[in-house]
Design a protein around this motif. Structure first.
Motif, PDB file in Angstrom:
ATOM      1  N   SER A 145       0.832  -0.973   0.117  1.00 39.00           N
ATOM      2  CA  SER A 145       0.133   0.224   0.027  1.00 39.00           C
ATOM      3  C   SER A 145       0.792   1.121   0.101  1.00 39.00           C
ATOM      4  CB  SER A 145      -0.895  -0.027   1.237  1.00 39.00           C
ATOM      5  OG  SER A 145      -0.228   0.338   2.519  1.00 39.00           O
ATOM      6  N   PRO A 146       0.427   2.375  -0.657  1.00 39.51           N
ATOM      7  CA  PRO A 146       1.210   3.627  -0.803  1.00 39.51           C
ATOM      8  C   PRO A 146       1.452   4.092   0.884  1.00 39.51           C
ATOM      9  CG  PRO A 146      -0.774   3.769  -2.256  1.00 39.51           C
ATOM     10  CD  PRO A 146      -0.860   2.388  -1.372  1.00 39.51           C
ATOM     11  N   SER A 147       0.659   4.181   1.562  1.00 37.60           N
ATOM     12  CA  SER A 147       0.954   4.555   2.946  1.00 37.60           C
ATOM     13  C   SER A 147       1.997   3.793   3.625  1.00 37.60           C
ATOM     14  CB  SER A 147      -0.156   4.763   3.927  1.00 37.60           C
ATOM     15  OG  SER A 147      -1.272   3.972   3.527  1.00 37.60           O
ATOM     16  N   GLY A 148       1.943   2.331   3.579  1.00 40.73           N
ATOM     17  CA  GLY A 148       3.137   1.498   3.965  1.00 40.73           C
ATOM     18  C   GLY A 148       4.375   1.792   3.314  1.00 40.73           C
ATOM     19  N   GLN A 149       4.257   2.008   1.972  1.00 33.91           N
ATOM     20  CA  GLN A 149       5.554   2.436   1.259  1.00 33.91           C
ATOM     21  C   GLN A 149       6.174   3.559   1.712  1.00 33.91           C
ATOM     22  OE1 GLN A 149       4.256   2.285  -2.886  1.00 33.91           O
ATOM     23  NE2 GLN A 149       3.763   0.177  -2.462  1.00 33.91           N
ATOM     24  N   GLU A 150       5.169   4.485   2.249  1.00 39.71           N
ATOM     25  CA  GLU A 150       5.815   5.793   2.720  1.00 39.71           C
ATOM     26  C   GLU A 150       6.471   5.647   3.948  1.00 39.71           C
ATOM     27  OE1 GLU A 150       6.345   8.579   1.202  1.00 39.71           O
ATOM     28  OE2 GLU A 150       7.112   9.496   3.333  1.00 39.71           O
ATOM     29  N   LEU A 151       5.806   4.808   4.930  1.00 47.58           N
ATOM     30  CA  LEU A 151       6.507   4.239   6.357  1.00 47.58           C
ATOM     31  C   LEU A 151       7.795   3.681   6.157  1.00 47.58           C
ATOM     32  CD1 LEU A 151       3.504   2.946   8.122  1.00 47.58           C
ATOM     33  CD2 LEU A 151       4.737   4.808   8.928  1.00 47.58           C
ATOM     34  N   LEU A 152       7.860   2.744   5.178  1.00 49.57           N
ATOM     35  CA  LEU A 152       9.185   2.224   4.779  1.00 49.57           C
ATOM     36  C   LEU A 152      10.153   3.149   4.366  1.00 49.57           C
ATOM     37  CD1 LEU A 152      10.472  -0.760   4.760  1.00 49.57           C
ATOM     38  CD2 LEU A 152       9.598  -0.871   2.591  1.00 49.57           C
TER      39      LEU A 152
END
Lengths: 422, 444
Positions: free
Chosen positions: A96-103
């Protein structure tokens, strides 16, 4: 706890001494045993390792046995426990895009990323090595995959059995007239893990010169194939193809020349023909076992023993079978032979050498409770190993890391959780 | 290009397999590794020579020695002589790391133990590798890689389920211990860079091997369970095994882990009626009926060439691998493209020619590793190390040669025999086959 005897703890207390990797932050995005075994080495010697797991299901080793009291609960995998002590844990949906942002935020401040995605996947979501290098030029990215990032087999599916097959190790393992055999415990995964650990440590060493990270591309199949080097030399020096155990007419391939694994009274032993770096004589071996009749002239040389294997086995194996395994092992080793004893897990758990060397610690896990734990791999006297924390519960450090370190609010955390991102 | 470990100087005072492997890999990575040998000691196993024929410099031709000592410089120091011990200490003064694998206490007796050498070089990283460590009741026992399979707990899992434990055809824990040693040395160098301190590492092959059995050990600690022989089966997946293919002793490994992979396998087999049976309908029933399943699959695989079947199954996403022999590994197009094997041209005097060796299971994008040089001939770098590095004069060196401290030929020459003929080895089944055109196949 089933096994409550013999606990010698090297301590559960944090050490205030310098630890070699204490300044490093490692993000472990990998699935399964190899990546986790790699980052275990860094965590055990001081690094701050953050295990990143998919929300809800967690790492695949959480679903892999053995389980504590045979209860297949996600927090009771003993494999996960073994591989992930001394680490912190967060959850994050990489798709997910927000997961990628966290990563991305995690990786911006990290020293190492260990990952095991199919080659090409991280590029497809904008997190390939080139993007990561722009994000954080100091980052070392270690990719652990079945066949590596390049070559015609890079898309192949791999697992322990496939690595053993394609490494050549199976072709040279087992009985002459039976199917090839692999090791009975998934060793290739551990071999891949330690390979990744030393290669990553070397890339960190290289970074000290100019501050730049790099991409380490590791193949699990090759980590297993590296063990086949003697057979490779045999072909490359003389065109000979090694195979499994020699053909022994009528005899046990295991007994031939007493180089195999043979039954003792209470288990199995590995007799040996080596005394130190020299070959011992049959007379010396006969003296060791207390059976002078073994020293018969027709068996004097290894060639004779192999050619008359059935006869030799018929003489020797019943005599060895009367001996207790540690009686044989201790007598042989004290006399300078290089012998082996097949140890069970129980033998290892009770082994006086391991206890005296402080190998076992005690872990206190919030779900499983207190448990004797196989701990220190090797001792660095200047920076001893310590068990600082048990393996993380799924998502245990989401708040600590996402709010405490990345500046997300509690409200964000609740939203991310409900949206399935963490 | 520079390797990742450029600038580290290592003294390699080791024998056998584990530590020589650690240090040749560090040499591949650019560390300067100085192998300390002696012309008074037996060198190599003497078991395999180019084309089975030992040449005039047979002591430089051993295949195992050359595989294990690549990427190193070589000096000869007969440490029984006091002068050699002094040279050794001079070498320690200008080095970062010393690795040795003598029995516990042997280096102390030579005056080269940690307490001696820390006075010479306070920030030295000194690793002693022994079978069972310097402490504990087994500290005086000698260990070799192929016995650790048994002692570390791996053999009780390894073997056909209807038989006792079985050995695997490689000295298995040697490489694991060697690789762990690289990690330990880099950790100790990291510690040195932060604190300025060296240290002594008491490395136990046994303990490090046991660490690969952690989950099994916890199974006993928590559940009281001891393992048993597994053959090629998996604790919860089926089908999982090796199946016969066309030709003599040809096999393919198939390991199905998901329903999707099972469906792909069924499709590859042409959806035979037996595969629709309830016994194989889901993962649990396939696992319960795995022996019948194996019999059906073995009938299907028998008409295929193993590599073709591997390609066919992998194209459908089924984990499958041909059981390779050494030739198939060396000629595998994937390993070739990744440069897993490296060709090394030896010194003409050694009469070895060019041979192929195993590289490393990883690639680094910025600081590549590669085999820097062939294994040193006996005493090949005496002049370079003692003269150029330690500043000894030509007269000094001449004296050291006279005293027998240095040497370039073995003190006791025992030319090895030819060994068994290829025909006899094939007849006895110690080798599967001989390729007279192997050099052409390998391009060497």
């Amino acid at each position: 706890m089933f096994f409550s005897g013999l606990i010698s703890t090297s301590g559960m207390v944090g050490s205030s001494m310098a630890t070699p990797f204490g300044n490093y932050r490692i993000i472990d995005l990998s699935q399964g045993a190899p990546g986790a075994f790699c980052t275990k080495y860094f965590a055990d010697y001081g690094a701050d390792v953050v295990k990143v797991e998919p929300p809800r299901v967690g790492d695949e080793t959480r679903r892999t046995g053995p389980f504590f009291h045979d209860d297949p609960h996600p927090e009771k995998s003993l494999l996960f426990l073994y591989l992930n002590c001394n680490k912190r844990g967060v959850t994050l949906e990489v798709g997910s895009p927000s997961g990628q942002e966290l990563l991305r935020e995690l990786l911006g401040k990290a020293d190492v990323l260990v990952e095991s995605a199919q080659p090409g996947y991280l590029q497809s979501i904008g997190l390939g090595y080139e993007e990561l290098e722009r994000l954080n030029p100091r980052l070392v990215v270690t990719s652990i995959t079945p066949f590596g990032q390049s070559g015609p087999h890079r898309g192949y599916q791999g697992n322990d059995l496939v690595y053993y097959a394609m490494s050549g190790l199976m072709y040279t393992s087992g009985a002459y007239d039976r199917e090839p055999l692999k090791h009975g415990h998934p060793q290739s995964l551990y071999m891949g893990g330690i390979t990744a650990a030393y290669a990553t440590a070397a890339a960190l060493y290289a970074r000290e010169a100019d501050g730049r990270g790099q991409h380490v591309d590791l193949s699990l199949a090759e980590a297993t194939a590296a063990h086949h080097y003697t057979a490779i030399s045999r072909y490359s020096y003389a065109g000979l193809i090694e195979r499994r155990a020699p053909k022994v007419e009528g005899g046990s391939f295991k007994g031939a020349g007493f180089e195999g694994i043979v039954p003792a009274a209470d288990g199995y032993i590995g007799p040996s023909t080596q005394q130190g770096r020299q070959r011992g004589t049959l007379a010396e071996f006969a003296a060791l076992t207390g059976h002078p009749e073994i020293d018969a002239p027709q068996f004097a040389t290894p060639q004779q023993r192999q050619e008359r294997a059935a006869e030799f086995d018929a003489l020797v194996l019943p005599l060895l079978r009367q001996m207790k395994k540690y009686d044989f092992f201790d007598a042989a080793m004290a006399d300078g032979w290089v012998a082996g004893v097949v140890q069970t897990q129980e033998d290892l758990a009770r082994c006086p050498t391991l206890h005296e060397r402080g190998y076992f610690a005690e872990v206190d896990h919030p779900v499983m409770g207190k448990l004797m734990f196989p701990g220190e791999l090797f001792r660095l006297p200047g920076a001893p190993w310590s068990l600082r924390r048990p393996a993380p519960l799924l998502g245990q450090h989401n708040g600590e890391i996402f709010c405490g370190e990345l500046g997300y609010t509690r409200d964000d955390l609740v939203l991310l959780r409900q949206q399935g991102t963490i | 290009m520079n390797g990742p470990l450029e600038g580290i100087r290592i003294i390699d005072s080791t024998t056998m397999v584990a530590m020589p492997t650690a240090l040749h890999l560090m040499g591949d990575m650019g560390a300067e590794v100085i192998k300390v040998d002696s012309h008074t000691l037996y060198r190599g196993e003497g078991s395999l020579f180019p084309d089975g024929k030992p040449g005039p410099r047979y002591w430089d031709q051993d295949a195992s020695f050359n595989a294990l000592q690549r990427s190193k410089l070589g000096v000869t120091l007969n440490l029984r002589a006091q002068e050699a011990v002094e040279v050794f200490k001079d070498l320690v003064r200008v080095s970062d790391v010393l690795v040795e694998n003598n029995r516990a206490g042997a280096m102390d007796r030579l005056g080269l133990g940690w307490e001696d050498l820390r006075r010479v070089k306070p920030d030295l990283v000194y690793l002693s590798n022994t079978g069972f460590g310097y402490t504990g009741p087994w500290r005086s026992y000698a260990g070799i890689g192929r016995m650790f399979e048994l002692t570390c707990g791996l053999s009780q899992f390894t073997g056909y389920p209807d038989e006792g434990p079985c050995r695997v055809g490689a000295a298995f824990f040697d490489l694991h211990v060697g690789w762990t040693a690289i990690f330990a040395l880099l950790a100790a160098l990291e510690h040195r860079n932060q604190t300025g301190q060296g240290q002594w590492i008491d490395f136990s092959m046994y303990q490090i091997g046991v660490a690969t059995m952690g989950d099994a050990l916890l199974d006993f600690i928590a559940n009281g369970r001891n393992g048993a022989r597994m053959g090629n089966t998996h604790p919860y997946y089926a089908p999982h095994g090796v199946y016969p293919c066309k030709g003599d002793d040809q096999w393919v490994a198939i390991a199905v882990e998901t329903d999707q992979q099972w469906e792909a396998l069924v499709q590859a087999m042409g959806s035979p009626p037996w595969a629709q049976d309830d016994r194989f309908a889901d993962a649990l029933s396939r696992w319960k009926h795995r022996e019948e399943l194996d019999r059906f699959i073995a009938q299907w695989t028998a008409s295929y060439v193993h590599t073709e079947l591997m390609g066919l199954l992998q194209a459908l996403g089924v984990p499958a691998g041909a059981v390779y022999n050494a030739r198939e590994e060396l000629l595998d197009p994937h390993l070739k493209e990744r440069g897993f094997f490296e060709k090394v041209a030896h010194h003409p005097e050694a009469e070895i020619g060019t041979r192929v060796y195993v590289g490393r299971p990883w690639r680094m994008s910025r600081t590549p590793a590669f085999i820097r040089r062939p294994a040193p001939m006996l005493g090949e770098h005496n002049e370079l190390i003692l003269g150029d590095l330690l500043g000894r004069s030509e007269e000094d060196l001449a004296e050291l040669y006279d005293l027998g401290v240095l040497g370039k030929e073995p003190a006791n020459q025992q030319p090895p025999g030819r060994g068994q003929s290829v025909e006899r080895q094939i007849e006895q089944g110690t080798v599967a086959a001989y390729d007279p055109d192997y050099k052409k196949l390998l391009g060497i």
